[in-house]
Scaffold this motif. Sequence first.
Motif, short mmCIF file in Angstrom:
data_model
loop_
_atom_site.label_atom_id
_atom_site.label_comp_id
_atom_site.label_asym_id
_atom_site.label_seq_id
_atom_site.Cartn_x
_atom_site.Cartn_y
_atom_site.Cartn_z
N VAL A 1 0.82 -1.20 0.00
CA VAL A 1 0.00 0.00 0.00
C VAL A 1 0.86 1.26 0.00
CG1 VAL A 1 -0.34 0.18 2.50
CG2 VAL A 1 -2.12 0.98 0.94
N ASP A 2 2.02 1.22 0.63
CA ASP A 2 2.90 2.39 0.67
C ASP A 2 3.72 2.55 -0.60
OD1 ASP A 2 2.01 3.13 3.21
OD2 ASP A 2 3.50 1.85 4.20
N ASP A 3 3.71 1.54 -1.48
CA ASP A 3 4.44 1.60 -2.74
C ASP A 3 3.59 2.16 -3.88
OD1 ASP A 3 6.70 0.44 -1.52
OD2 ASP A 3 5.87 -1.57 -1.86
N VAL A 4 2.31 2.29 -3.66
CA VAL A 4 1.40 2.81 -4.68
C VAL A 4 1.49 4.33 -4.68
CG1 VAL A 4 -1.03 3.03 -5.36
CG2 VAL A 4 -0.16 0.85 -4.49
N ASP A 5 1.49 4.92 -5.88
CA ASP A 5 1.47 6.37 -6.01
C ASP A 5 0.01 6.82 -5.89
OD1 ASP A 5 1.44 9.03 -6.80
OD2 ASP A 5 2.78 8.74 -8.51
N TRP A 6 -0.41 7.14 -4.68
CA TRP A 6 -1.81 7.47 -4.42
C TRP A 6 -2.20 8.80 -5.03
CZ3 TRP A 6 -4.95 3.76 -3.58
CH2 TRP A 6 -4.47 2.58 -3.03
N ASP A 7 -1.24 9.69 -5.30
CA ASP A 7 -1.56 10.92 -6.04
C ASP A 7 -1.99 10.56 -7.46
OD1 ASP A 7 -1.01 12.60 -3.88
OD2 ASP A 7 1.08 12.89 -4.49
N GLU A 8 -1.27 9.62 -8.08
CA GLU A 8 -1.64 9.17 -9.43
C GLU A 8 -3.02 8.50 -9.40
OE1 GLU A 8 0.33 6.55 -12.99
OE2 GLU A 8 0.46 5.71 -10.97
N VAL A 9 -3.25 7.64 -8.42
CA VAL A 9 -4.55 6.98 -8.29
C VAL A 9 -5.65 8.03 -8.15
CG1 VAL A 9 -5.97 5.42 -6.89
CG2 VAL A 9 -3.57 4.85 -7.37
N GLY A 10 -5.40 9.04 -7.33
CA GLY A 10 -6.37 10.12 -7.16
C GLY A 10 -6.67 10.84 -8.46
N GLU A 11 -5.64 11.06 -9.28
CA GLU A 11 -5.85 11.72 -10.58
C GLU A 11 -6.67 10.84 -11.51
OE1 GLU A 11 -1.94 12.63 -12.02
OE2 GLU A 11 -1.57 14.07 -10.41
N LEU A 12 -6.43 9.53 -11.48
CA LEU A 12 -7.20 8.61 -12.33
C LEU A 12 -8.66 8.54 -11.88
CD1 LEU A 12 -4.55 5.75 -12.62
CD2 LEU A 12 -5.11 7.50 -14.35
N VAL A 13 -8.87 8.50 -10.57
CA VAL A 13 -10.23 8.49 -10.03
C VAL A 13 -10.94 9.79 -10.42
CG1 VAL A 13 -11.56 8.60 -7.88
CG2 VAL A 13 -9.78 6.86 -8.17
N ASP A 14 -10.24 10.92 -10.27
CA ASP A 14 -10.80 12.23 -10.62
C ASP A 14 -11.21 12.26 -12.10
OD1 ASP A 14 -10.98 15.31 -9.79
OD2 ASP A 14 -10.03 15.19 -11.78
N MET A 15 -10.33 11.75 -12.96
CA MET A 15 -10.61 11.72 -14.40
C MET A 15 -11.87 10.89 -14.68
SD MET A 15 -8.25 10.27 -17.61
CE MET A 15 -6.86 10.27 -16.56
N SER A 16 -11.94 9.72 -14.09
CA SER A 16 -13.07 8.83 -14.31
C SER A 16 -14.36 9.45 -13.76
CB SER A 16 -12.80 7.48 -13.65
OG SER A 16 -13.74 6.52 -14.04
N TYR A 17 -14.26 10.06 -12.61
CA TYR A 17 -15.42 10.75 -12.01
C TYR A 17 -15.94 11.81 -12.97
CZ TYR A 17 -17.97 13.62 -8.59
OH TYR A 17 -18.92 14.35 -7.91
N ARG A 18 -15.03 12.63 -13.49
CA ARG A 18 -15.42 13.71 -14.41
C ARG A 18 -16.04 13.16 -15.70
NH1 ARG A 18 -13.42 18.68 -13.01
NH2 ARG A 18 -12.08 18.66 -11.17
N ASN A 19 -15.64 11.95 -16.09
CA ASN A 19 -16.18 11.34 -17.31
C ASN A 19 -17.56 10.71 -17.09
OD1 ASN A 19 -14.07 12.00 -19.02
ND2 ASN A 19 -12.90 10.19 -18.46
N THR A 20 -17.98 10.56 -15.85
CA THR A 20 -19.23 9.85 -15.58
C THR A 20 -20.22 10.62 -14.72
OG1 THR A 20 -18.26 8.77 -13.65
CG2 THR A 20 -18.09 7.59 -15.73
N ALA A 21 -19.77 11.56 -13.92
CA ALA A 21 -20.65 12.26 -12.96
C ALA A 21 -21.49 13.32 -13.67
CB ALA A 21 -19.81 12.91 -11.86
N PRO A 22 -22.64 13.63 -13.11
CA PRO A 22 -23.45 14.73 -13.65
C PRO A 22 -22.69 16.05 -13.58
CG PRO A 22 -24.70 13.44 -12.05
CD PRO A 22 -23.28 12.98 -11.96
#
Length: 134
Positions: free
Chosen positions: A103-124
């Motif tokens: 869990v400490d080896d994952v780039d959570w900033d990158e994960v957050g950016e990917l989640v943000d991108m996906s959210y923006r592509n699907t959310a109202p």
Amino acid sequence: MAHPLMFEASDPHLRRLRDLCLALPGAAEKIAHGRPNFFTQKVFAIFGGSLKGEHFAPVARRALLFLPDASERDALVQDERFFVPAYVGPSGWLGLTFHGFGVDDVDWDEVGELVDMSYRNTAPARLVRELDAR
């Protein structure tokens, strides 16, 4: 008949992903097809998945599934950490594996950016505006 659960509730990767996803406006979590799905009106992130023809592939079992911008998709699949998941892959979704990464080896900033991108592509649009106003 309900799907069996295909994740461990105590998984530290899931806990970190859940924190990122549920911090977004209007986001909620539900279990669908045995996996945690994060959604507003549509799903924007899934914890875990499978590969076509290989339902229990380790690379996909502990992963973030997300919907990238079409312009980013080709660049992302060049990175060996990313894969095309079964079922949602044909609709443009990708997976980012957590397999082999603590869990400490994952780039959570990158994960957050990917989640943000996906959210923006699907959310109202109103929820995206609320996110931008933060």
